[in-house]
Design a protein around this motif. Structure first.
Motif, PDB file in Angstrom:
ATOM      1  N   LEU A   1       0.827  -1.200   0.000  1.00  0.00           N
ATOM      2  CA  LEU A   1       0.000   0.000   0.000  1.00  0.00           C
ATOM      3  C   LEU A   1       0.867   1.259   0.000  1.00  0.00           C
ATOM      4  O   LEU A   1       0.593   2.226  -0.713  1.00  0.00           O
ATOM      5  N   LEU A   2       1.919   1.239   0.794  1.00  0.00           N
ATOM      6  CA  LEU A   2       2.811   2.393   0.878  1.00  0.00           C
ATOM      7  C   LEU A   2       3.471   2.678  -0.455  1.00  0.00           C
ATOM      8  O   LEU A   2       3.551   3.827  -0.899  1.00  0.00           O
ATOM      9  N   ALA A   3       3.979   1.634  -1.092  1.00  0.00           N
ATOM     10  CA  ALA A   3       4.646   1.822  -2.376  1.00  0.00           C
ATOM     11  C   ALA A   3       3.682   2.353  -3.421  1.00  0.00           C
ATOM     12  O   ALA A   3       4.015   3.245  -4.207  1.00  0.00           O
ATOM     13  N   GLN A   4       2.456   1.821  -3.434  1.00  0.00           N
ATOM     14  CA  GLN A   4       1.440   2.288  -4.367  1.00  0.00           C
ATOM     15  C   GLN A   4       1.152   3.768  -4.144  1.00  0.00           C
ATOM     16  O   GLN A   4       1.067   4.557  -5.092  1.00  0.00           O
ATOM     17  N   GLY A   5       1.016   4.158  -2.873  1.00  0.00           N
ATOM     18  CA  GLY A   5       0.712   5.549  -2.552  1.00  0.00           C
ATOM     19  C   GLY A   5       1.826   6.492  -2.934  1.00  0.00           C
ATOM     20  O   GLY A   5       1.586   7.576  -3.467  1.00  0.00           O
ATOM     21  N   LEU A   6       3.067   6.076  -2.696  1.00  0.00           N
ATOM     22  CA  LEU A   6       4.199   6.954  -2.993  1.00  0.00           C
ATOM     23  C   LEU A   6       4.382   7.149  -4.489  1.00  0.00           C
ATOM     24  O   LEU A   6       4.579   8.273  -4.962  1.00  0.00           O
ATOM     25  N   VAL A   7       4.328   6.064  -5.255  1.00  0.00           N
ATOM     26  CA  VAL A   7       4.554   6.162  -6.699  1.00  0.00           C
ATOM     27  C   VAL A   7       3.564   7.120  -7.338  1.00  0.00           C
ATOM     28  O   VAL A   7       3.931   8.009  -8.117  1.00  0.00           O
ATOM     29  N   SER A   8       2.282   6.938  -7.012  1.00  0.00           N
ATOM     30  CA  SER A   8       1.268   7.778  -7.644  1.00  0.00           C
ATOM     31  C   SER A   8       1.342   9.216  -7.160  1.00  0.00           C
ATOM     32  O   SER A   8       1.277  10.161  -7.954  1.00  0.00           O
ATOM     33  N   THR A   9       1.489   9.404  -5.841  1.00  0.00           N
ATOM     34  CA  THR A   9       1.511  10.769  -5.299  1.00  0.00           C
ATOM     35  C   THR A   9       2.747  11.519  -5.735  1.00  0.00           C
ATOM     36  O   THR A   9       2.692  12.719  -6.044  1.00  0.00           O
ATOM     37  N   ASP A  10       3.869  10.844  -5.782  1.00  0.00           N
ATOM     38  CA  ASP A  10       5.100  11.477  -6.243  1.00  0.00           C
ATOM     39  C   ASP A  10       4.956  11.942  -7.687  1.00  0.00           C
ATOM     40  O   ASP A  10       5.371  13.051  -8.049  1.00  0.00           O
ATOM     41  N   ALA A  11       4.334  11.100  -8.520  1.00  0.00           N
ATOM     42  CA  ALA A  11       4.128  11.479  -9.919  1.00  0.00           C
ATOM     43  C   ALA A  11       3.199  12.680 -10.034  1.00  0.00           C
ATOM     44  O   ALA A  11       3.468  13.628 -10.783  1.00  0.00           O
ATOM     45  N   LEU A  12       2.103  12.662  -9.262  1.00  0.00           N
ATOM     46  CA  LEU A  12       1.142  13.764  -9.340  1.00  0.00           C
ATOM     47  C   LEU A  12       1.741  15.069  -8.813  1.00  0.00           C
ATOM     48  O   LEU A  12       1.396  16.154  -9.288  1.00  0.00           O
ATOM     49  N   ALA A  13       2.616  14.982  -7.829  1.00  0.00           N
ATOM     50  CA  ALA A  13       3.185  16.184  -7.234  1.00  0.00           C
ATOM     51  C   ALA A  13       4.324  16.774  -8.057  1.00  0.00           C
ATOM     52  O   ALA A  13       4.536  17.986  -8.052  1.00  0.00           O
ATOM     53  N   ARG A  14       5.040  15.923  -8.786  1.00  0.00           N
ATOM     54  CA  ARG A  14       6.255  16.400  -9.467  1.00  0.00           C
ATOM     55  C   ARG A  14       6.123  16.515 -10.996  1.00  0.00           C
ATOM     56  O   ARG A  14       6.866  17.261 -11.615  1.00  0.00           O
ATOM     57  N   ASP A  15       5.223  15.744 -11.569  1.00  0.00           N
ATOM     58  CA  ASP A  15       5.179  15.620 -13.024  1.00  0.00           C
ATOM     59  C   ASP A  15       3.953  16.351 -13.580  1.00  0.00           C
ATOM     60  O   ASP A  15       2.815  15.977 -13.308  1.00  0.00           O
ATOM     61  N   GLU A  16       4.181  17.375 -14.372  1.00  0.00           N
ATOM     62  CA  GLU A  16       3.079  18.159 -14.941  1.00  0.00           C
ATOM     63  C   GLU A  16       2.234  17.304 -15.882  1.00  0.00           C
ATOM     64  O   GLU A  16       1.013  17.465 -15.959  1.00  0.00           O
ATOM     65  N   ASN A  17       2.873  16.363 -16.616  1.00  0.00           N
ATOM     66  CA  ASN A  17       2.116  15.471 -17.494  1.00  0.00           C
ATOM     67  C   ASN A  17       1.173  14.587 -16.685  1.00  0.00           C
ATOM     68  O   ASN A  17       0.032  14.332 -17.096  1.00  0.00           O
ATOM     69  N   ALA A  18       1.644  14.114 -15.526  1.00  0.00           N
ATOM     70  CA  ALA A  18       0.798  13.284 -14.662  1.00  0.00           C
ATOM     71  C   ALA A  18      -0.367  14.101 -14.118  1.00  0.00           C
ATOM     72  O   ALA A  18      -1.504  13.615 -14.039  1.00  0.00           O
ATOM     73  N   ARG A  19      -0.113  15.351 -13.738  1.00  0.00           N
ATOM     74  CA  ARG A  19      -1.190  16.202 -13.223  1.00  0.00           C
ATOM     75  C   ARG A  19      -2.238  16.474 -14.298  1.00  0.00           C
ATOM     76  O   ARG A  19      -3.448  16.483 -14.020  1.00  0.00           O
ATOM     77  N   ALA A  20      -1.779  16.673 -15.519  1.00  0.00           N
ATOM     78  CA  ALA A  20      -2.724  16.916 -16.612  1.00  0.00           C
ATOM     79  C   ALA A  20      -3.585  15.675 -16.854  1.00  0.00           C
ATOM     80  O   ALA A  20      -4.810  15.777 -17.044  1.00  0.00           O
ATOM     81  N   ALA A  21      -2.952  14.485 -16.835  1.00  0.00           N
ATOM     82  CA  ALA A  21      -3.701  13.245 -17.028  1.00  0.00           C
ATOM     83  C   ALA A  21      -4.660  13.007 -15.867  1.00  0.00           C
ATOM     84  O   ALA A  21      -5.779  12.515 -16.060  1.00  0.00           O
ATOM     85  N   TRP A  22      -4.223  13.384 -14.663  1.00  0.00           N
ATOM     86  CA  TRP A  22      -5.052  13.238 -13.465  1.00  0.00           C
ATOM     87  C   TRP A  22      -6.287  14.134 -13.553  1.00  0.00           C
ATOM     88  O   TRP A  22      -7.414  13.697 -13.298  1.00  0.00           O
ATOM     89  N   ARG A  23      -6.093  15.379 -13.930  1.00  0.00           N
ATOM     90  CA  ARG A  23      -7.224  16.305 -14.051  1.00  0.00           C
ATOM     91  C   ARG A  23      -8.209  15.834 -15.126  1.00  0.00           C
ATOM     92  O   ARG A  23      -9.425  15.936 -14.967  1.00  0.00           O
ATOM     93  N   ALA A  24      -7.644  15.292 -16.221  1.00  0.00           N
ATOM     94  CA  ALA A  24      -8.519  14.796 -17.291  1.00  0.00           C
ATOM     95  C   ALA A  24      -9.318  13.587 -16.812  1.00  0.00           C
ATOM     96  O   ALA A  24     -10.511  13.455 -17.135  1.00  0.00           O
ATOM     97  N   ARG A  25      -8.699  12.726 -16.030  1.00  0.00           N
ATOM     98  CA  ARG A  25      -9.396  11.552 -15.503  1.00  0.00           C
ATOM     99  C   ARG A  25     -10.536  11.970 -14.574  1.00  0.00           C
ATOM    100  O   ARG A  25     -11.650  11.458 -14.662  1.00  0.00           O
ATOM    101  N   ILE A  26     -10.268  12.919 -13.666  1.00  0.00           N
ATOM    102  CA  ILE A  26     -11.299  13.373 -12.729  1.00  0.00           C
ATOM    103  C   ILE A  26     -12.408  14.114 -13.465  1.00  0.00           C
ATOM    104  O   ILE A  26     -13.595  13.982 -13.131  1.00  0.00           O
TER     105      ILE A  26
END
Length: 543
Positions: free
Chosen positions: A453-478
């Motif tokens: 669970l910890l590894a899953q949480g870190l990988v996704s949150t780290d990507a969303l916090a640091r990667d603008e492409n991930a944030r854009a994909a995240w916003r599109a998903r929501i």
């Protein structure tokens, strides 16, 4: 008249307790042969053994040179070396080596913690010049840091949680050595490079000083140098520890034996829909929806003779697949030997050891206490919302119910892709509650489930916090999931939710799960994200 220095930088090893002048050497260097001489002698009336010699070999590239030029050359290389072993009054065996002499020592008899231990008890805390560390829970990651003018352990990037220092160079003062009370340079790895006396009597005095120093308290600020020490595969303690692992498996397990996801080995690149076990040699099909539980492992090994268990743990492999029916093309991760999935902690005498990712580590009691304090602090912080009770339903069904109850959105197995995560994508969370709470859910069948669970949480949150492409994909998903009603999907809090009949406490977690929790908690907090761990209990029984 030229004054000859009384000391010289020397490579010194200390052998493990119980070693002798013979067992400290490899079998090929215990007797005189055509190239090496073995001589028994005394140093200041103490038993000693000297091995010295040289092997001459021809240049390996001579054949290549002849093929290119047609010219034959006859060149050779000589590799001289010597090792002097001394048994002191306390029966400790020391080894001083020159040239290739370190190859003469039996590596499983070397005390690999000796060098770092001396540095930890004598170095000037702000005069550490370089170090090499292995980061646990990262993919074979080794970091090397240096500051020529010297600095602290923390400035060089060691936080003391799940990090093994394998090499270190620092300035130190060791009163009593023949070199005097001046500042000297220490280099430590599996050995200690230190100025030592060149005369027999004073050398024995130096060894006595170092042995006495090794029994003292660690210098404040240098505790992390020996809080976690990796045992070499051939360490003489490993067979006994492996045997305790076998006994735990054959005696129906223990509360210190469990399953932990070896994320640093798995290289997971897609959702996991099934798990296949191979390597049993009985042609039986073993496929399940989830990773094996420790009870499964115990059942598998119930009929296997104890003497075959260790080999079988290496032969059996866990395969993660992206489809319910595993095929050659459905791998969701690289297959990993079952041994690397086991988490085991055991006491041997006065010391605590743990098996992590297939390797053994010795843990310091103060190190364990410090981790426990941090974990207690983390677990004491309540989440901003309470999740609904979790009964017998599968995880995907619970996630749907929780999303509905919390006025959120179920994102279980709904991946987003980025240039950095294009192969299989990442799962942002299981449940999203606007405006910025990401919930990761895992059934806590054993304490080790939290590491996944910890590894899953870190990988996704780290990507969303640091990667603008991930944030854009995240916003599109929501935006897609909410039908456009959620305009700004934020990242404020991550909740790690464990479904369990009993609360997750510091006493129910394996040490390396605690290490993982502390490191990932600190990493997410650094990114400005609040992190909370909560236990999801089953429905209350009706009277």
């Amino acid at each position: 008249m030229v004054q000859i220095a009384a000391t010289k930088r020397t490579t010194l090893y200390r052998m493990l307790e119980g070693s002798t002048l013979e067992t400290a050497l490899t079998e090929s260097r215990r007797e005189t042969d055509d190239h090496f001489t073995v001589t028994d002698l005394e140093i200041e009336k103490r038993p000693a053994r000297l091995v010295a010699g040289s092997i001459t070999t021809g240049a390996k590239w001579a054949t290549d040179l002849k093929l290119l030029t047609g010219q034959s050359v006859s060149l050779s290389n000589s590799s001289p070396g010597a090792a002097l072993l001394i048994q002191d009054a306390g029966d400790v065996v020391w080894a001083v080596t020159w040239g290739t002499g370190f190859h003469f020592l039996d590596s499983e008899q070397i005390d690999f913690g000796f060098g770092a231990g001396i540095v930890a008890r004598s170095a000037l805390p702000a005069e550490v010049k370089s170090l090499t560390k292995t980061i646990l829970d990262h993919r074979a990651r080794v970091d090397r840091s240096s500051m020529p003018n010297g600095s602290t352990i923390r400035d060089l990037g060691v936080d003391g949680y799940g990090e093994v220092v394998t090499r270190i160079e620092a300035k130190a003062v060791i009163p009593g050595l023949a070199v005097g009370d001046k500042v000297i340079q220490l280099r430590a790895a599996d050995s200690l490079n230190v100025p030592l006396a060149k005369s027999p009597g004073r050398l024995m005095g130096d060894l006595e000083v170092l042995q006495e120093l090794s029994l003292r308290q660690v210098v404040p600020g240098l505790e992390s140098l020996e809080q976690l020490i990796a045992l070499k595969p051939k360490d003489s303690r490993v067979p006994a520890l492996d045997q305790k692992l076998v006994e735990a498996l054959k005696s129906k397990g223990s509360n210190r034996l469990g399953i932990a996801w070896p994320h640093e080995r798995l290289d997971v690149y897609g959702p996991v829909m099934s798990v296949k076990m191979t390597g049993f040699g009985d042609h039986q099909r073993r496929v399940s929806e989830q990773a094996p539980e420790i009870s499964d492992v115990i059942d598998w090994f119930a009929e296997i003779p104890a003497e075959e268990v260790l080999d079988r743990l290496k032969a059996v492999r866990v395969e993660l697949h992206s489809e319910a029916d595993p095929q050659a093309h459905t791998f969701a991760a690289t297959p990993v030997p079952l041994r690397r999935w086991l988490a085991f902690e055991v006491e041997d005498g006065s010391q605590r050891f743990c098996l992590h990712d297939g390797s053994w580590y010795r843990m310091d009691d103060q190190y364990l206490a410090r981790i426990d304090e941090r974990v207690k602090e983390i677990l004491s912080e309540p989440a901003t919302l309470q999740l609904p009770a979790w009964g017998s339903e599968h995880e995907d069904k619970y996630n749907q119910q929780a999303a509905k109850t919390l006025d959120g959105y179920c994102l279980d197995r709904k991946l987003i892709t980025t240039p950095l995560h294009s192969r299989g994508g990442i799962e942002p969370c299981d449940v999203f509650v606007p405006p910025g709470i990401l919930i990761h859910v895992k059934r806590g069948r054993s304490s080790a489930d939290l590491s996944h669970l910890l590894a899953q949480g870190l990988v996704s949150t780290d990507a969303l916090a640091r990667d603008e492409n991930a944030r854009a994909a995240w916003r599109a998903r929501i935006d897609e999931e909410s039908g456009g009603t959620v305009k700004n999907a934020e990242l404020k809090e991550v909740i790690l939710a464990i479904g369990s009949d009993h609360p997750v406490t510091v006493d129910t977690l394996f040490t390396f799960t605690k290490v993982n929790l502390v490191k990932q908690f600190d990493a997410l907090r650094y990114l400005g994200v609040q992190v909370h761990v909560t236990t999801v209990s089953p429905p209350a029984a009706h009277p």
